[in-house]
Design a protein around this motif. Structure first.
Motif, PDB file in Angstrom:
ATOM      1  N   LEU A 107     -10.433  -4.389  10.531  1.00 49.20           N
ATOM      2  CA  LEU A 107      -9.522  -4.342   9.392  1.00 49.20           C
ATOM      3  C   LEU A 107     -10.165  -3.431   8.357  1.00 49.20           C
ATOM      4  N   MET A 108      -9.552  -2.268   8.105  1.00 51.55           N
ATOM      5  CA  MET A 108     -10.199  -1.238   7.297  1.00 51.55           C
ATOM      6  C   MET A 108      -9.404  -0.942   6.034  1.00 51.55           C
ATOM      7  N   ILE A 109     -10.051  -1.155   4.883  1.00 50.71           N
ATOM      8  CA  ILE A 109      -9.473  -0.840   3.583  1.00 50.71           C
ATOM      9  C   ILE A 109     -10.066   0.473   3.101  1.00 50.71           C
ATOM     10  N   SER A 110      -9.222   1.383   2.650  1.00 45.00           N
ATOM     11  CA  SER A 110      -9.736   2.652   2.127  1.00 45.00           C
ATOM     12  C   SER A 110      -8.759   3.224   1.115  1.00 45.00           C
ATOM     13  N   SER A 111      -9.326   3.832   0.060  1.00 43.87           N
ATOM     14  CA  SER A 111      -8.517   4.540  -0.922  1.00 43.87           C
ATOM     15  C   SER A 111      -8.342   6.003  -0.547  1.00 43.87           C
ATOM     16  N   GLU A 112      -9.037   6.444   0.493  1.00 38.10           N
ATOM     17  CA  GLU A 112      -8.901   7.824   0.957  1.00 38.10           C
ATOM     18  C   GLU A 112      -7.841   7.870   2.049  1.00 38.10           C
ATOM     19  N   LEU A 113      -6.661   8.351   1.689  1.00 35.47           N
ATOM     20  CA  LEU A 113      -5.557   8.377   2.647  1.00 35.47           C
ATOM     21  C   LEU A 113      -5.884   9.259   3.842  1.00 35.47           C
ATOM     22  N   THR A 114      -6.695  10.290   3.625  1.00 33.06           N
ATOM     23  CA  THR A 114      -7.046  11.181   4.734  1.00 33.06           C
ATOM     24  C   THR A 114      -7.711  10.403   5.859  1.00 33.06           C
ATOM     25  N   GLU A 115      -8.625   9.484   5.542  1.00 37.33           N
ATOM     26  CA  GLU A 115      -9.296   8.746   6.605  1.00 37.33           C
ATOM     27  C   GLU A 115      -8.431   7.612   7.147  1.00 37.33           C
ATOM     28  N   ILE A 116      -7.575   7.036   6.317  1.00 37.85           N
ATOM     29  CA  ILE A 116      -6.618   6.048   6.831  1.00 37.85           C
ATOM     30  C   ILE A 116      -5.730   6.694   7.891  1.00 37.85           C
ATOM     31  N   VAL A 117      -5.224   7.889   7.584  1.00 42.00           N
ATOM     32  CA  VAL A 117      -4.369   8.620   8.527  1.00 42.00           C
ATOM     33  C   VAL A 117      -5.163   9.047   9.750  1.00 42.00           C
ATOM     34  N   GLY A 118      -6.421   9.456   9.538  1.00 41.04           N
ATOM     35  CA  GLY A 118      -7.209  10.035  10.616  1.00 41.04           C
ATOM     36  C   GLY A 118      -7.724   9.050  11.638  1.00 41.04           C
TER      37      GLY A 118
ATOM     38  N   PHE B 184       1.623  -7.947  -2.326  1.00 46.02           N
ATOM     39  CA  PHE B 184       2.491  -8.098  -1.153  1.00 46.02           C
ATOM     40  C   PHE B 184       2.289  -6.929  -0.197  1.00 46.02           C
ATOM     41  N   ILE B 185       2.626  -7.125   1.065  1.00 49.67           N
ATOM     42  CA  ILE B 185       2.709  -6.011   2.008  1.00 49.67           C
ATOM     43  C   ILE B 185       4.115  -5.435   1.888  1.00 49.67           C
ATOM     44  N   THR B 186       4.178  -4.166   1.521  1.00 47.84           N
ATOM     45  CA  THR B 186       5.486  -3.527   1.305  1.00 47.84           C
ATOM     46  C   THR B 186       5.858  -2.571   2.419  1.00 47.84           C
ATOM     47  N   GLY B 187       4.980  -2.339   3.362  1.00 47.08           N
ATOM     48  CA  GLY B 187       5.324  -1.443   4.454  1.00 47.08           C
ATOM     49  C   GLY B 187       4.312  -1.486   5.575  1.00 47.08           C
ATOM     50  N   GLU B 188       4.777  -1.148   6.772  1.00 46.75           N
ATOM     51  CA  GLU B 188       3.929  -1.022   7.950  1.00 46.75           C
ATOM     52  C   GLU B 188       4.301   0.270   8.649  1.00 46.75           C
ATOM     53  N   VAL B 189       3.281   1.085   8.979  1.00 42.35           N
ATOM     54  CA  VAL B 189       3.551   2.345   9.664  1.00 42.35           C
ATOM     55  C   VAL B 189       2.618   2.472  10.861  1.00 42.35           C
ATOM     56  N   GLU B 190       3.097   3.130  11.882  1.00 43.86           N
ATOM     57  CA  GLU B 190       2.275   3.399  13.049  1.00 43.86           C
ATOM     58  C   GLU B 190       2.771   4.665  13.731  1.00 43.86           C
ATOM     59  N   GLY B 191       1.967   5.154  14.663  1.00 49.26           N
ATOM     60  CA  GLY B 191       2.344   6.361  15.395  1.00 49.26           C
ATOM     61  C   GLY B 191       2.494   7.564  14.491  1.00 49.26           C
ATOM     62  N   SER B 192       3.575   8.313  14.710  1.00 46.01           N
ATOM     63  CA  SER B 192       3.812   9.548  13.960  1.00 46.01           C
ATOM     64  C   SER B 192       4.149   9.297  12.501  1.00 46.01           C
ATOM     65  N   GLN B 193       4.429   8.042  12.149  1.00 48.62           N
ATOM     66  CA  GLN B 193       4.752   7.713  10.760  1.00 48.62           C
ATOM     67  C   GLN B 193       3.507   7.533   9.887  1.00 48.62           C
ATOM     68  N   ILE B 194       2.325   7.561  10.491  1.00 55.65           N
ATOM     69  CA  ILE B 194       1.098   7.419   9.712  1.00 55.65           C
ATOM     70  C   ILE B 194       0.784   8.770   9.059  1.00 55.65           C
ATOM     71  N   ILE B 195       1.449   9.029   7.956  1.00 56.55           N
ATOM     72  CA  ILE B 195       1.231  10.238   7.168  1.00 56.55           C
ATOM     73  C   ILE B 195       1.150   9.832   5.697  1.00 56.55           C
ATOM     74  N   GLU B 196       0.488  10.650   4.899  1.00 52.22           N
ATOM     75  CA  GLU B 196       0.218  10.289   3.511  1.00 52.22           C
ATOM     76  C   GLU B 196       1.499  10.059   2.714  1.00 52.22           C
ATOM     77  N   GLU B 197       2.523  10.875   2.959  1.00 52.81           N
ATOM     78  CA  GLU B 197       3.754  10.756   2.175  1.00 52.81           C
ATOM     79  C   GLU B 197       4.428   9.400   2.383  1.00 52.81           C
TER      80      GLU B 197
END
Length: 507
Positions: free
Chosen positions: A448-459, A471-484
Motif C-alpha cells: 500500500l503506497m502513499i505518495s504526493s509525487e503523481l509521477t511515481e504513483i503513475v509509474g 473519503f475515497i473519491t475515485g479508483e483508477v487502473e490500467g490505462s486510466q492511471i494518468i495524472e489528469e
C-alpha cells in the motif's frame, strides 16, 4: 549575481567539488540538481561561507569575494533556507523573523511594536497573512516555511537559496510557495532552487545546472530540456528506464487486506478497499486528504472509531503497532528521522528493532546474529555503508531509506505500508527504491503506497485509490492511471465510486 570559477573542495579521501564553474543571475530561478553525493550541498556551503574552497574564485554582485564565515555571506546579502527549518518554536513569528536583528528602543530593549509592524510589512510583501504574535509551534509547515523566507527579507537579500523547500508540503501549499518565489524573482532576487522533484523544476526554474560526482555536467535553459533529457543528465539513464515493468496480480483470490467503512476522526471518515498479495496499490490525494492518517489507523498508531480490518481473513479491530507487526504488517512512515529511524543507534539495531525478540536469548542480545542479519540486508538492498556497526545518522537519505526497507522486509510477511517512500532522496536512489518495491510485490507482499509525487504513483502502481477529505473519491487502473484523471478525483466531488470490493460507495 554570483559566479564561481574553477571551485574545488577536497575532504579526506574524496574530492567533493572538482573544478566546478557556476553562475546564477539576478531575477532568475536557477535549479541546482544532482544525485546525493553530486556536490550540491558542498557548493551551497561554499556560497554561504560555511566552507572555504581549496581552489577557485567567487564573484558576487560583480566583485571578487571571499567569506570566512556564514555571517560574512549573510551580511553581503546571501540567505540559505535549509530543508530542516531553523526556527525557535517557543518564540513568536515576529521574534523568529527578526532573530538577532530586532529593532531596539532608546533604552536598548526590544521595540516589540515596531517589530510586529515590520514583520507584518514583510509578510504583506510575500502576500502571506499570519498572526505575527503567534508562536511558531502553532503554525503548519507551510506557514513556518513562509516565516523562514520572511527572515531572508529583513535585510537586503540579493541571493536566496532554497534546499528541498517542498519536502514536507505539496498541492496548494506548494503552489503558494511557487507564487512567492516568482514574486521575489520578479523583484530581482537571485534564487537557487534545489529539489529532487522534476515536475517542480519545469514549473518554476528558468535555468538548470546539473552536478554529478563533484563535477559540472551542464547548464541549460529549462526550455531546452524535457524530463527524459534531465534524468539522463543526472543519472545516465532515460526516464522510461526509471520505473520497473508493472505486473498485474490476480484478483480472483481472497484479498490479503480488506478494509470496510474505516473511520479515524477527524481525517479518515469512511474508507473501504481491498489489497491483494503481489499488488502495489497507490493512495493519491492532496495534503490533508487523510492518506497518512489512514496508514496510521491501519497500523494502530492512531485510534479508529469504527470499521473492520481483515488481514489474511482474520479480523483485528483493536490493533496496536505491536500486534500489527506480529500479524505481518509493516509501516514505513513518511518522517524517517522523527518516526522511523533511531538516529543514535547503528544499522544493525535499526534493522532488528521491530523483531528484537528473535535476537534475544536467556543471556541477552545475540549480537552476532543481529549483525549477520544486518549484513544480509545490506547486501540485499545494496546499502552503501562500511559495516553494520556504522551509525545510521552518517548515511545519505537514500541509504537511510534502504535501512528502513531492510527493517520492514525482515519484520513483515504479508502487507507493507509505504508513506512517501522516496521523499527527500535523489533520482538515482529512487530508481533503486522502485526496484525494491517491485521485487517485494513479486515476492508476494501486498504493498500500500502513499505518495504526493503523481509521477511515481503513475509509474509504479497497478491500481490507484484517490482520497479527498477523508473519503475515497475515485479508483483508477490500467490505462486510466494518468495524472489528469487522478487530479480530477483529488479535487472534485464524486457521487459514487467503485473500490475494487464489488460495491458502490455513496458519499
Amino acid at each position: 549575481m554570483i559566479r564561481l570559477d574553477g571551485i574545488s573542495k577536497i575532504f579526506p579521501g574524496v574530492k567533493s567539488l572538482d573544478n566546478v564553474s557556476f553562475e546564477a543571475r539576478a531575477g532568475e530561478v536557477h535549479a541546482l540538481l544532482g544525485e546525493n553525493g553530486a556536490g550540491k550541498s558542498t557548493l551551497i556551503k561554499v556560497i554561504s561561507g560555511a566552507y572555504i574552497p581549496d581552489d577557485g574564485t567567487i564573484y558576487f554582485n560583480g566583485k571578487k569575494s571571499k567569506w570566512t564565515s556564514p555571517k560574512g555571506a549573510k551580511d553581503a546579502g546571501i540567505h540559505i533556507i535549509y530543508q530542516e527549518l531553523v526556527l525557535f518554536h517557543e518564540l513568536s513569528v515576529a521574534e523568529n523573523i527578526f532573530i538577532g536583528e530586532a529593532p531596539l528602543t532608546w533604552f536598548g530593549t526590544i521595540d516589540y511594536k515596531a517589530m510586529y509592524e515590520r514583520a507584518e510589512e514583510i509578510l504583506d510583501r510575500l502576500g502571506h497573512h499570519i498572526d505575527v504574535q503567534a508562536l511558531v509551534k502553532s503554525l503548519g509547515v507551510a506557514d513556518q516555511q513562509m516565516v523562514e523566507i520572511a527572515k531572508a527579507l529583513v535585510g537586503e537579500t540579493k541571493l536566496l537559496v532554497l534546499d528541498e523547500p517542498t519536502a514536507v508540503i505539496s498541492g496548494r501549499e506548494a503552489e503558494i510557495l511557487f507564487e512567492r518565489i516568482k514574486l521575489l524573482r520578479d523583484e530581482g532576487v537571485c534564487i537557487i532552487y534545489i529539489s529532487h522533484r522534476l515536475e517542480e523544476i519545469f514549473s518554476i526554474a528558468d535555468r538548470v545546472t546539473v552536478l554529478k560526482d563533484g563535477q559540472l555536467i551542464d547548464t541549460r535553459g529549462i526550455e531546452e530540456l524535457d524530463r527524459d533529457q534531465l534524468v539522463g543528465m543526472m543519472v545516465g539513464r532515460q526516464l522510461k528506464d526509471v520505473f520497473p515493468a508493472k505486473k498485474i496480480p490476480s484478483r480472483q483470490v481472497t484479498p490479503v487486506l480488506a478494509i470496510r467503512n474505516l473511520c479515524a476522526p477527524p481525517k479518515v471518515k469512511d474508507v473501504s478497499f481491498n489489497l491483494y498479495a503481489g499488488e502495489i496499490l497507490g493512495i493519491a490525494g492532496l495534503v490533508g486528504a487523510g492518506r497518512s492518517e489512514l496508514a496510521h489507523a491501519l497500523f494502530g498508531s492512531i485510534p479508529r472509531s469504527s470499521g473492520t480490518v481483515t488481514l489474511d481473513s482474520e479480523i483485528f479491530n483493536t490493533p496496536s503497532p505491536r500486534e500489527s507487526i506480529d500479524r505481518g504488517l509493516g509501516f514505513l512512515t513518511e518522517d524517517r528521522k522523527g518516526e522511523g529511524l533511531m538516529m543514535l543507534l547503528d544499522i544493525s539495531a535499526n534493522i532488528s528493532a521491530p523483531v528484537l525478540s528473535e535476537f534475544t536469548t536467556v543471556t541477552g542480545l545475540d549480537r552476532a546474529r543481529e549483525v549477520q542479519v544486518a549484513k544480509d540486508q545490506i547486501h540485499r538492498f545494496r546499502i552503501a555503508v562500511p559495516s553494520p556497526g556504522s551509525g545510521v545518522s552518517t548515511l545519505s537519505g537514500g541509504n537511510q531509506q534502504k535501512v528502513l526497507f531492510g527493517r520492514w522486509t525482515k519484520a513483515c510477511r504479508r502487507v507493507l505500508i509505504l508513506d512517501e517512500p522516496t521523499r527527500g532522496i535523489d533520482v538515482g536512489a529512487k530508481v533503486e527504491i522502485y526496484e525494491i518495491i517491485r521485487q517485494l510485490a513479486n515476492d508476494g507482499l501486498g504493498i500500500l503506497m502513499i505518495s504526493s509525487e503523481l509521477t511515481e504513483i503513475v509509474g509504479i502502481c497497478t491500481r490507484v485509490l484517490v482520497m479527498r477529505e477523508g473519503f475515497i473519491t475515485g479508483e483508477v487502473e490500467g490505462s486510466q492511471i494518468i495524472e489528469e484523471v487522478i487530479m480530477k478525483y483529488a479535487t472534485t466531488e464524486s457521487d459514487s465510486v467503485t473500490t475494487g470490493i464489488g460495491d458502490v460507495l455513496i458519499k
